[in-house]
Design a protein around this motif. Structure first.
Motif, short mmCIF file in Angstrom:
data_model
loop_
_atom_site.label_atom_id
_atom_site.label_comp_id
_atom_site.label_asym_id
_atom_site.label_seq_id
_atom_site.Cartn_x
_atom_site.Cartn_y
_atom_site.Cartn_z
N UNK A 75 -12.61 37.20 47.20
CA UNK A 75 -11.30 36.54 47.09
C UNK A 75 -10.61 36.52 48.45
N UNK B 118 -9.52 33.26 50.73
CA UNK B 118 -8.15 33.03 51.21
C UNK B 118 -8.14 32.90 52.73
N UNK C 142 -0.07 38.19 51.59
CA UNK C 142 -0.70 38.20 50.27
C UNK C 142 -1.91 39.13 50.27
N UNK D 126 -2.90 42.93 48.27
CA UNK D 126 -4.12 43.35 47.56
C UNK D 126 -4.71 44.60 48.19
#
Lengths: 171, 66
Positions: B9, B13, B43, B47
């Motif tokens: 992920x 991104x 962002x 995470x």
């Protein structure tokens, strides 16, 4: 699993179409300004040589042009002929009524100033005011084309990549 | 298994943010490009901080530190 794929596809399709719609708006603006310029030059010859009344001249000057600009000039002509408005009021009303125009403030201002001088003076003065409006519009067109070149690609890329980013974040 | 998922992920991104940056920079909007990069970074940092928190919790559990 299939529901996720379907949802992702929907998100991507929505964002891509949004990006392309915004890009199309930027591509449409120089085209509409170019059409206005060609309408104005036709109007100039209708005023100078044929000397027909303004509503008829406006309708005839849209010959060969289709789309929102032709509709704008025809709406202005019918407002002039039927409601007895002044040219400026008719143009402003027509601009307000049309929702397919993507014109920004500078060209709206030029059109408003040009319509204020329309029909109120003799031929030479109207010729001058039309020349001035054409010159200003061609400068605005140049600027709009520069903006279009920059922004069309950007909005397409942003639409596609934005959709993909949203999908990656949500999955 | 969960860690591998989030790794991909983050990679995705990163790739997309780099494309965003290039597109915005080409259009002459350097400030927006930097803002976009910063948003992506924030962002991903969110995470990563969550994962780090889990790592510290695991370390605490393993060595019985309270």
């Amino acid at each position: 699993m299939w529901l996720k794929i379907l949802g992702s596809l929907l998100v991507i399709i929505a964002s891509v179409s949004l990006g392309f719609m915004l890009a199309a708006q930027y591509a449409e603006r120089p085209r509409q300004i170019r059409q206005i310029i060609s309408c104005l030059s036709a109007l100039k010859s209708h005023i100078n040589y044929t000397a027909i009344p303004l509503p008829a001249a406006l309708v005839q000057s849209t010959g060969g042009i289709t789309g929102p600009i032709a509709e704008l000039f025809q709406a202005m002509a019918s407002l002039l002929a039927d409601n007895g408005l002044t040219p400026q009021a008719a143009l402003n009303q027509a601009l307000k009524d049309s929702n397919k125009l993507v014109l920004h403030n500078p060209e709206r201002e030029v059109l408003s100033v040009f319509s204020a001088n329309l029909g109120g003076m003799n031929r030479e003065e109207q010729h001058k005011s039309l020349d001035l409006a054409q010159e200003q519009l061609s400068r605005i067109q140049y600027e709009a084309e520069r903006l279009c070149e920059q922004n069309v690609k950007m909005y397409r890329y942003l639409g596609i990549c934005g959709g993909l980013a949203v999908v990656i974040v949500l999955v | 298994m969960m860690g591998l998922d989030i790794l991909f992920k983050i990679a995705g991104v990163g790739i997309l943010i780099s494309v965003f940056h290039t597109a915005l920079k080409q259009a002459g909007k350097e400030d927006m490009a930097h803002l976009c990069t910063l948003a992506g970074f924030a962002m991903v940092l969110l995470w990563v901080v969550q994962l780090l928190g889990r790592l510290f919790n695991t370390v605490q559990d393993v060595f019985k530190l309270f």
